[in-house]
Design a protein around this motif. Structure first.
Motif, PDB file in Angstrom:
ATOM      1  N   ILE A  52       0.677  -1.315  -0.129  1.00 31.28           N
ATOM      2  CA  ILE A  52      -0.083  -0.027   0.044  1.00 31.28           C
ATOM      3  C   ILE A  52       0.875   1.187   0.040  1.00 31.28           C
ATOM      4  N   LEU A  53       1.903   1.273   0.906  1.00 28.16           N
ATOM      5  CA  LEU A  53       2.895   2.343   0.807  1.00 28.16           C
ATOM      6  C   LEU A  53       3.625   2.620  -0.567  1.00 28.16           C
ATOM      7  N   ASP A  54       3.704   1.490  -1.077  1.00 32.52           N
ATOM      8  CA  ASP A  54       4.492   1.596  -2.394  1.00 32.52           C
ATOM      9  C   ASP A  54       3.427   2.246  -3.573  1.00 32.52           C
ATOM     10  N   LEU A  55       2.428   1.687  -3.488  1.00 27.90           N
ATOM     11  CA  LEU A  55       1.089   2.333  -4.544  1.00 27.90           C
ATOM     12  C   LEU A  55       1.052   3.774  -4.196  1.00 27.90           C
ATOM     13  N   ALA A  56       0.925   4.114  -2.760  1.00 34.46           N
ATOM     14  CA  ALA A  56       0.679   5.680  -2.528  1.00 34.46           C
ATOM     15  C   ALA A  56       1.762   6.526  -3.182  1.00 34.46           C
ATOM     16  N   LYS A  57       3.243   5.946  -2.692  1.00 32.61           N
ATOM     17  CA  LYS A  57       4.103   6.846  -3.318  1.00 32.61           C
ATOM     18  C   LYS A  57       4.165   7.015  -4.945  1.00 32.61           C
ATOM     19  N   LYS A  58       3.685   5.724  -5.591  1.00 32.27           N
ATOM     20  CA  LYS A  58       3.738   5.941  -6.927  1.00 32.27           C
ATOM     21  C   LYS A  58       2.470   6.893  -7.571  1.00 32.27           C
ATOM     22  N   ASN A  59       1.568   7.150  -6.597  1.00 30.90           N
ATOM     23  CA  ASN A  59       0.319   7.568  -7.057  1.00 30.90           C
ATOM     24  C   ASN A  59      -0.502   6.754  -7.837  1.00 30.90           C
ATOM     25  N   ASP A  60      -0.420   5.446  -7.663  1.00 37.00           N
ATOM     26  CA  ASP A  60      -1.184   4.469  -8.298  1.00 37.00           C
ATOM     27  C   ASP A  60      -2.390   4.616  -8.405  1.00 37.00           C
ATOM     28  N   SER A  61      -3.359   4.342  -9.343  1.00 42.89           N
ATOM     29  CA  SER A  61      -4.790   4.344  -9.343  1.00 42.89           C
ATOM     30  C   SER A  61      -5.556   3.415  -8.575  1.00 42.89           C
ATOM     31  N   SER A  62      -4.543   2.218  -8.345  1.00 43.94           N
ATOM     32  CA  SER A  62      -5.222   0.999  -7.563  1.00 43.94           C
ATOM     33  C   SER A  62      -4.936   1.038  -5.994  1.00 43.94           C
ATOM     34  N   PHE A  63      -4.339   2.370  -5.448  1.00 48.28           N
ATOM     35  CA  PHE A  63      -4.241   2.388  -4.304  1.00 48.28           C
ATOM     36  C   PHE A  63      -5.074   2.320  -3.276  1.00 48.28           C
ATOM     37  N   LEU A  64      -6.315   3.062  -3.671  1.00 46.10           N
ATOM     38  CA  LEU A  64      -7.512   3.024  -2.822  1.00 46.10           C
ATOM     39  C   LEU A  64      -8.289   1.585  -2.650  1.00 46.10           C
ATOM     40  N   SER A  65      -8.256   0.943  -3.693  1.00 45.79           N
ATOM     41  CA  SER A  65      -8.825  -0.456  -3.686  1.00 45.79           C
ATOM     42  C   SER A  65      -8.060  -1.473  -2.826  1.00 45.79           C
ATOM     43  N   ARG A  66      -6.568  -1.104  -2.866  1.00 44.64           N
ATOM     44  CA  ARG A  66      -5.773  -2.102  -2.050  1.00 44.64           C
ATOM     45  C   ARG A  66      -5.846  -1.605  -0.759  1.00 44.64           C
ATOM     46  N   PHE A  67      -5.910  -0.488  -0.402  1.00 44.75           N
ATOM     47  CA  PHE A  67      -6.188   0.282   0.885  1.00 44.75           C
ATOM     48  C   PHE A  67      -7.322  -0.409   1.647  1.00 44.75           C
ATOM     49  N   LYS A  68      -8.591  -0.321   0.817  1.00 48.17           N
ATOM     50  CA  LYS A  68      -9.719  -0.855   1.356  1.00 48.17           C
ATOM     51  C   LYS A  68      -9.849  -2.347   1.811  1.00 48.17           C
ATOM     52  N   GLU A  69      -8.755  -3.091   0.858  1.00 50.80           N
ATOM     53  CA  GLU A  69      -8.458  -4.475   1.311  1.00 50.80           C
ATOM     54  C   GLU A  69      -7.976  -4.607   2.870  1.00 50.80           C
ATOM     55  N   VAL A  70      -7.071  -3.746   3.034  1.00 49.95           N
ATOM     56  CA  VAL A  70      -6.210  -3.796   4.199  1.00 49.95           C
ATOM     57  C   VAL A  70      -6.973  -3.120   5.471  1.00 49.95           C
ATOM     58  N   TYR A  71      -7.792  -2.322   5.212  1.00 48.42           N
ATOM     59  CA  TYR A  71      -8.416  -1.492   6.189  1.00 48.42           C
ATOM     60  C   TYR A  71      -9.807  -1.354   5.904  1.00 48.42           C
ATOM     61  N   PRO A  72     -10.493  -2.516   5.871  1.00 44.05           N
ATOM     62  CA  PRO A  72     -12.011  -2.509   5.367  1.00 44.05           C
ATOM     63  C   PRO A  72     -12.913  -1.463   5.921  1.00 44.05           C
ATOM     64  N   GLY A  73     -12.825  -1.196   7.087  1.00 44.35           N
ATOM     65  CA  GLY A  73     -13.761  -0.468   7.849  1.00 44.35           C
ATOM     66  C   GLY A  73     -13.495   0.874   7.865  1.00 44.35           C
ATOM     67  N   PHE A  74     -12.273   1.320   7.359  1.00 39.37           N
ATOM     68  CA  PHE A  74     -11.909   2.925   7.308  1.00 39.37           C
ATOM     69  C   PHE A  74     -12.975   3.766   6.636  1.00 39.37           C
ATOM     70  N   ILE A  75     -13.077   3.204   5.326  1.00 35.28           N
ATOM     71  CA  ILE A  75     -13.700   3.993   4.078  1.00 35.28           C
ATOM     72  C   ILE A  75     -15.072   4.046   4.694  1.00 35.28           C
ATOM     73  N   THR A  76     -15.675   2.821   5.113  1.00 39.59           N
ATOM     74  CA  THR A  76     -17.129   2.710   5.516  1.00 39.59           C
ATOM     75  C   THR A  76     -17.310   3.989   6.779  1.00 39.59           C
ATOM     76  N   LYS A  77     -16.495   3.838   7.740  1.00 41.51           N
ATOM     77  CA  LYS A  77     -16.682   4.960   8.655  1.00 41.51           C
ATOM     78  C   LYS A  77     -16.354   6.436   8.274  1.00 41.51           C
ATOM     79  N   LEU A  78     -15.794   6.605   7.432  1.00 38.80           N
ATOM     80  CA  LEU A  78     -15.603   7.979   6.779  1.00 38.80           C
ATOM     81  C   LEU A  78     -17.003   8.142   5.768  1.00 38.80           C
TER      82      LEU A  78
END
Length: 142
Positions: A52-78
């Protein structure tokens, strides 16, 4: 008759001692396996976190989807706080959750540092975060 009772008592004692040792051995094995499983889960999470850190640093478009997999409840709470958040704001929140500094976010997303500061202020308004609350702590608690 007396020898039979004593023999049975000794036999029962031997069985109890044997059973106790077997139970202890199984408990130790279970604890070892539990520790190994915990360690492997930690390694998997570390690997996913690094990805996830690598994807964020590369500004990769798949960052958010991978982030959701690791932190599943975070986006829902937001989204519970403000259902009208845009995808770019969610990415920004995810980067704050990962404790990226304003300078790092500016560097990775190719925007100015002042723009990052402005986005933080807007995000505080949209999520009703008081200026007394540290924004990083807010996201870490979510």
């Amino acid at each position: 008759m007396q020898y039979t009772i004593i023999s049975l008592g000794i036999l029962c004692l031997i069985i109890i001692i044997y059973s106790y040792r077997q139970v202890k051995t199984l408990q130790i094995r279970r604890e070892i396996l539990h520790n190994k499983a915990t360690e492997l889960q930690g390694q998997i999470l570390d690997k996913r976190y690094e990805e996830i850190l690598d994807l964020a640093k590369k500004n990769d478009s798949s960052f958010l989807s991978r982030f959701k997999e690791v932190y599943p409840g975070f986006i829902t709470k937001l989204m519970d706080i403000n259902p009208h958040l845009e995808s770019s704001e969610l990415v920004f929140c995810a980067m704050l959750k990962l404790n990226f500094s304003s300078k790092e976010i500016a560097s990775y997303t190719f925007i100015l540092h002042t723009s990052v500061q402005q986005r933080k202020r807007r995000l505080r308004r949209r999520l009703n975060i008081s200026s007394e609350i540290d924004i990083y702590q807010f996201f870490n608690k979510l």
